[in-house]
Write an enzyme that holds these catalytic residues in place. Structure first.
Site, short mmCIF file in Angstrom:
data_model
loop_
_atom_site.label_atom_id
_atom_site.label_comp_id
_atom_site.label_asym_id
_atom_site.label_seq_id
_atom_site.Cartn_x
_atom_site.Cartn_y
_atom_site.Cartn_z
N GLU A 99 -9.04 -3.99 12.16
CA GLU A 99 -8.33 -4.70 11.10
C GLU A 99 -8.00 -6.08 11.65
O GLU A 99 -7.16 -6.21 12.54
CB GLU A 99 -7.05 -3.92 10.74
CG GLU A 99 -6.15 -4.63 9.76
CD GLU A 99 -4.74 -4.00 9.73
OE1 GLU A 99 -4.63 -2.76 9.84
OE2 GLU A 99 -3.77 -4.76 9.57
N ARG A 152 -3.10 -13.45 10.59
CA ARG A 152 -2.00 -14.15 11.26
C ARG A 152 -2.52 -15.40 11.95
O ARG A 152 -1.74 -16.23 12.41
CB ARG A 152 -1.35 -13.24 12.29
CG ARG A 152 -0.54 -12.13 11.64
CD ARG A 152 -0.05 -11.14 12.66
NE ARG A 152 -0.27 -9.80 12.16
CZ ARG A 152 0.05 -8.70 12.81
NH1 ARG A 152 0.58 -8.76 14.01
NH2 ARG A 152 -0.17 -7.53 12.28
N LYS A 189 -0.04 2.23 3.56
CA LYS A 189 0.39 1.97 4.92
C LYS A 189 1.91 2.23 4.99
O LYS A 189 2.61 2.06 3.99
CB LYS A 189 0.07 0.50 5.25
CG LYS A 189 0.60 0.00 6.58
CD LYS A 189 0.03 -1.37 6.91
CE LYS A 189 0.79 -2.00 8.06
NZ LYS A 189 0.04 -3.04 8.76
C1 3PG Z 1 0.76 -4.27 12.20
O1 3PG Z 1 0.44 -5.37 11.80
O2 3PG Z 1 0.53 -3.28 11.51
C2 3PG Z 1 1.52 -4.16 13.48
O3 3PG Z 1 1.61 -5.37 14.12
C3 3PG Z 1 0.92 -3.16 14.41
O4 3PG Z 1 2.00 -2.62 15.04
P1 3PG Z 1 2.06 -2.44 16.63
O5 3PG Z 1 1.75 -3.80 17.20
O6 3PG Z 1 3.46 -1.98 16.92
O7 3PG Z 1 1.01 -1.43 16.99
#
Ligand code: 3PG
Length: 210
Positions: free
Chosen positions: A40, A44, A127
């Site tokens: 994914e 950002r 999600k």
């Molecule tokens: C996301 O965008 O879903 C999160 O940044 C992922 O979460 P994590 O970095 O705690 O795994």
């Protein structure tokens, strides 16, 4: 490709931040080498569309877009070749753009109202972010009781140690996470560690019936 096909093949869905397309390609190859067949790529960074375009040529990799915040980004993601679109929250506009294009949308839905909005648009997987802060497995159990048939992709704070309890729940379609593609690994060009953390995640998933 349908979302359930993607999650069945990928019980662990890496959330990737890349600064340029080549970084995306290197990360994508490292994931595939470890047995993870999706990434994914988050919006950002401005590199997301070009990274998605480059990564979709990697054999065996299904490339999605993440952190898609509005309809414009959803359009950009789909034009770039994203095969699914993930958002941290629920936007009917984003879901509509995806549905019109026949691309699965995976919006973050963290309370009953947002889940109902997603159900009204025909979604059956959402999600759940940030999963660790919002109650993890117990919260998902509570929502599953009132939303039968709905499946979740918990993301946020998921780690190799919390992965088993999530993946043992049938209502959980897959887990998202960034631990195998942490920025410091990407910056250090440490593709071997990305591959070994990916292989570890796949092994944990298998040990837990996925
Ligand atoms: C996301 O965008 O879903 C999160 O940044 C992922 O979460 P994590 O970095 O705690 O795994």
């Amino acid at each position: 490709m349908r979302l359930d096909q993607i999650t069945r093949a990928n019980p662990v869905m890496p959330v990737v931040v890349v600064n340029d397309a080549q970084e995306g390609v290197d990360v994508g190859r490292a994931l595939v080498a470890g047995g993870i067949n999706t990434a994914e790529v988050t919006f950002r960074t401005p590199a997301a569309p070009s990274a998605i375009e480059a990564m979709k040529n990697i054999d065996g990799l299904v490339v999605g877009a993440g952190t898609v915040l509005n309809a414009h980004q959803a359009e950009r993601a789909i034009e770039s070749g994203a095969q699914y679109v993930v958002s941290p929250g629920f936007s009917a506009d984003v879901v509509r753009v995806c549905q019109d294009a026949g691309v699965p949308a995976l919006p973050g839905c963290t309370d009953g109202s947002l889940i109902m909005a997603a159900l009204e648009m025909g979604l059956d997987v959402v999600k759940f972010f940030p999963a660790n802060i919002l109650g993890g497995v117990s919260a998902i159990k509570a929502y599953s009781a009132v939303f039968p048939g709905l499946r979740f992709v918990p993301t946020g704070g998921v780690s190799p140690s919390s992965l088993p309890e999530y993946l043992q729940m049938p209502q959980i379609a897959a887990c998202g996470g960034s631990w195998m593609v942490r920025r410091e690994l990407v910056e250090a060009r440490d593709w071997a560690t990305i591959t070994s953390l990916s292989a570890e995640a796949v092994r944990i998933a298998k040990e837990n019936g996925r």
